[in-house]
Design a protein around this motif. Structure first.
Motif, PDB file in Angstrom:
ATOM      1  N   LEU A 114       0.759  -1.028  -0.175  1.00 22.64           N
ATOM      2  CA  LEU A 114       0.057  -0.096  -0.116  1.00 22.64           C
ATOM      3  C   LEU A 114       0.947   1.265  -0.007  1.00 22.64           C
ATOM      4  CD1 LEU A 114      -2.774  -1.143   2.484  1.00 22.64           C
ATOM      5  CD2 LEU A 114      -2.794  -0.682  -0.165  1.00 22.64           C
ATOM      6  N   ILE A 133       2.119   1.788  -3.550  1.00 26.14           N
ATOM      7  CA  ILE A 133       1.029   2.089  -4.382  1.00 26.14           C
ATOM      8  C   ILE A 133       0.905   3.772  -4.187  1.00 26.14           C
ATOM      9  CG2 ILE A 133      -1.337   2.194  -4.816  1.00 26.14           C
ATOM     10  CD1 ILE A 133      -1.180  -0.923  -4.321  1.00 26.14           C
ATOM     11  N   LYS A 152       2.875   5.650  -3.404  1.00 26.50           N
ATOM     12  CA  LYS A 152       4.333   6.548  -3.879  1.00 26.50           C
ATOM     13  C   LYS A 152       4.022   6.317  -5.599  1.00 26.50           C
ATOM     14  CE  LYS A 152       6.853   8.032  -0.717  1.00 26.50           C
ATOM     15  NZ  LYS A 152       7.406   9.485  -0.690  1.00 26.50           N
ATOM     16  N   LYS A 153       3.018   5.932  -6.211  1.00 27.28           N
ATOM     17  CA  LYS A 153       2.670   5.589  -7.453  1.00 27.28           C
ATOM     18  C   LYS A 153       3.798   4.804  -8.235  1.00 27.28           C
ATOM     19  CE  LYS A 153       0.233  10.143  -7.869  1.00 27.28           C
ATOM     20  NZ  LYS A 153      -0.778   9.393  -7.360  1.00 27.28           N
ATOM     21  N   MET A 154       4.361   3.594  -7.535  1.00 25.16           N
ATOM     22  CA  MET A 154       5.115   2.810  -8.139  1.00 25.16           C
ATOM     23  C   MET A 154       4.366   1.650  -9.224  1.00 25.16           C
ATOM     24  SD  MET A 154       7.801   1.749  -5.080  1.00 25.16           S
ATOM     25  CE  MET A 154       8.726   3.119  -4.389  1.00 25.16           C
ATOM     26  N   ASP A 155       5.350   1.304 -10.035  1.00 28.13           N
ATOM     27  CA  ASP A 155       4.890   0.148 -10.743  1.00 28.13           C
ATOM     28  C   ASP A 155       4.765  -1.181  -9.957  1.00 28.13           C
ATOM     29  OD1 ASP A 155       7.208  -1.013 -10.913  1.00 28.13           O
ATOM     30  OD2 ASP A 155       7.862  -0.237 -12.898  1.00 28.13           O
ATOM     31  N   PRO A 156       4.062  -2.240 -10.799  1.00 21.82           N
ATOM     32  CA  PRO A 156       3.938  -3.543 -10.102  1.00 21.82           C
ATOM     33  C   PRO A 156       5.080  -3.992  -9.583  1.00 21.82           C
ATOM     34  CG  PRO A 156       2.497  -3.376 -11.918  1.00 21.82           C
ATOM     35  CD  PRO A 156       3.375  -2.062 -12.093  1.00 21.82           C
ATOM     36  N   LEU A 182      -3.163  -5.840  -4.808  1.00 29.80           N
ATOM     37  CA  LEU A 182      -3.282  -5.460  -6.216  1.00 29.80           C
ATOM     38  C   LEU A 182      -4.862  -5.438  -6.649  1.00 29.80           C
ATOM     39  CD1 LEU A 182      -0.467  -4.892  -6.892  1.00 29.80           C
ATOM     40  CD2 LEU A 182      -0.655  -6.415  -8.924  1.00 29.80           C
ATOM     41  N   ARG A 233      -7.404  -3.199  -3.553  1.00 37.01           N
ATOM     42  CA  ARG A 233      -6.430  -2.103  -3.426  1.00 37.01           C
ATOM     43  C   ARG A 233      -7.256  -0.863  -2.894  1.00 37.01           C
ATOM     44  NH1 ARG A 233      -5.023  -2.297  -8.707  1.00 37.01           N
ATOM     45  NH2 ARG A 233      -5.246  -0.338  -9.996  1.00 37.01           N
ATOM     46  N   LYS A 234      -8.672  -0.902  -3.725  1.00 33.49           N
ATOM     47  CA  LYS A 234      -9.467   0.218  -3.489  1.00 33.49           C
ATOM     48  C   LYS A 234     -10.413  -0.063  -2.320  1.00 33.49           C
ATOM     49  CE  LYS A 234      -8.723   1.185  -8.144  1.00 33.49           C
ATOM     50  NZ  LYS A 234      -9.277   0.880  -9.434  1.00 33.49           N
ATOM     51  N   LEU A 245      -9.196  -1.996   0.680  1.00 30.99           N
ATOM     52  CA  LEU A 245      -8.454  -2.515   1.959  1.00 30.99           C
ATOM     53  C   LEU A 245      -8.763  -1.588   3.007  1.00 30.99           C
ATOM     54  CD1 LEU A 245      -5.259  -3.836   0.476  1.00 30.99           C
ATOM     55  CD2 LEU A 245      -7.020  -4.954   1.670  1.00 30.99           C
ATOM     56  N   ASP A 246      -8.993  -0.210   2.792  1.00 30.70           N
ATOM     57  CA  ASP A 246      -9.160   0.621   4.100  1.00 30.70           C
ATOM     58  C   ASP A 246     -10.422  -0.120   4.976  1.00 30.70           C
ATOM     59  OD1 ASP A 246      -7.592   2.504   3.354  1.00 30.70           O
ATOM     60  OD2 ASP A 246      -8.833   3.847   1.867  1.00 30.70           O
TER      61      ASP A 246
END
Lengths: 200, 200, 200
Positions: free
Chosen positions: B19, B22, B24-28, B75, B78-79, B81-82
């Motif tokens: 998380l 993600i 940090k806008k990293m790729d997979p 993955l 991720r939307k 998990l909160d």
């Protein structure tokens, strides 16, 4: 042949590291250290994690001398290296292939599982750049946009697939190198990259 | 039982790392590496420093598979998990207890001094997060505000105190885990933290 | 005598690390970790790379106790340490000399090539500061402006030159320490530094 490719790859990695450090306005010592870790950092991390110590460059000084040469070349020709951009890119791509194979080989020699060997191949080829980026206070570029590491992973999978099919070693090595180099060239040509993930 | 807790802890650490990456806008690939080092980085550092190589995850692949599972889960969900925030926090807290004990145990098995064993327990539980923060180009959060590491140190002291009093192992382990988990829950609930130091 | 100098150097490195961390507004745990890695990080990296594990401070706890003392002193006197600036600078310079010699010695004891021994001496003296800077999210200062590392390299060259001339050990050690300390004092006095490189 393999040794020559290893030298070309090490040289390309050292020069790319040195140029990054110069762009960060480091002094010559900093430039040398960054050139050094870019070239041998991945292999050093691999050797430390598998317990293969003293690490590679301490036992065989060839890469140390190649890096010193790369450092001196960069210092002298730093204003003209842009003209060698294509050659450097090619050597760098050769390095990617060769270093992945060296990592795979060391993992197998240590009796480790194929998944771990693939991780070691990827680490050898890509983590010098990760250490370089950390020392330059950047988020590692291969975590963000280049599909550099993914190519090594694919190369590693191809390696174990062909090995399972009993392809002999003297065919296996050139084929896997060629696969890695070909994918890398296509990736850059067609601007392939992994998408950044987001949470929206 | 202990193995199950280890798996829950590893999973929580991997998801929390993923998380962070993600965000940090990293790729997979970046997300996977950050999940990986968050989960096993502390133990890897410990194994390297005590010379226990190849490091743990190379000899037993269980944690690799758990991390891959955690990565895939993150993955896909991720939307959402909160909504699992509370469960994740609990698993993370379990991980803190379990990993501290594993580190203490490895130190004792290597015949090291209690002070060093406590350092190894703290390292096992907390330094995956330190490596994660460095790779994400942040000052490690546990150096600034969470009393995360302090809890592991207290847990380690309780461990050696009870051990000195000849408390048997099958009581010692659950008690120390419980102490660590209880302090962590209280710390978060009452917002305990160490004060930042200044020079004024 | 050598042990006393080692203690003074370790203390100075720990205090300088602690002060850096306080300036970054870290909490006491962070301050302790930064003090610790500044003091023993270079030697730890050296031990890991040559496979000398468990690393030094785990086998002999003297430096751990010295660092704890340095940490406590810094915490208590942090508002007044500026008055000790000159003493701290002198101890730090002693540390530079002593740590370089320790690194050279360990490299020779491991049967490594003089070039590698000089790298190990430099690493022992300078890379604790590199790790400190990375943990504080800065580009390492010795890559940018201080000719700190260069002095260690010169000291290492003098060491092997004199050794080749069969200078006995009990003369060699004090002379090399003195050379390193003298160059450092001159470098600071006359504001010597390596020029940053650029590409214009």
């Amino acid at each position: 042949m393999f040794d020559l490719l290893d030298i070309l790859g090490t040289m390309a990695f050292a020069i790319s590291g040195a140029l990054t450090a110069i762009n960060k306005k480091m002094d010559p010592f900093g430039v040398f250290v960054i050139a050094f870790v870019t070239a041998v950092g991945g292999g050093t991390l691999r050797d430390v994690l598998i317990g293969h110590t003293p690490v590679g460059w301490m036992r065989n000084l060839d890469s140390v001398y190649v890096i010193i040469a790369g450092f001196v070349v960069t210092l002298i020709f730093r204003k003209k290296l842009d003209k060698l951009r294509v050659s450097l890119f090619l050597f760098d791509t050769i390095g990617l292939g060769v270093f992945t194979l060296i990592g795979l080989e060391k993992g197998i020699a240590s009796g480790l599982h194929p998944v771990i060997c693939i991780a070691l191949g990827t680490m050898t080829a890509c983590f010098g750049g990760v250490i370089r980026d950390i020392l330059c206070n950047e988020i590692p570029v291969i975590f963000r946009k280049e599909i550099y590491a993914t190519i090594c992973i694919i190369g590693g999978c191809v390696f174990f697939l062909l090995r399972k099919l009993n392809v002999p070693e003297d065919v296996l090595y050139p084929v896997v190198s060629a696969v890695i180099i070909a994918i890398r060239l296509m990736a850059v040509n067609y601007k392939w990259s992994l998408p950044a993930l987001d949470r929206k």
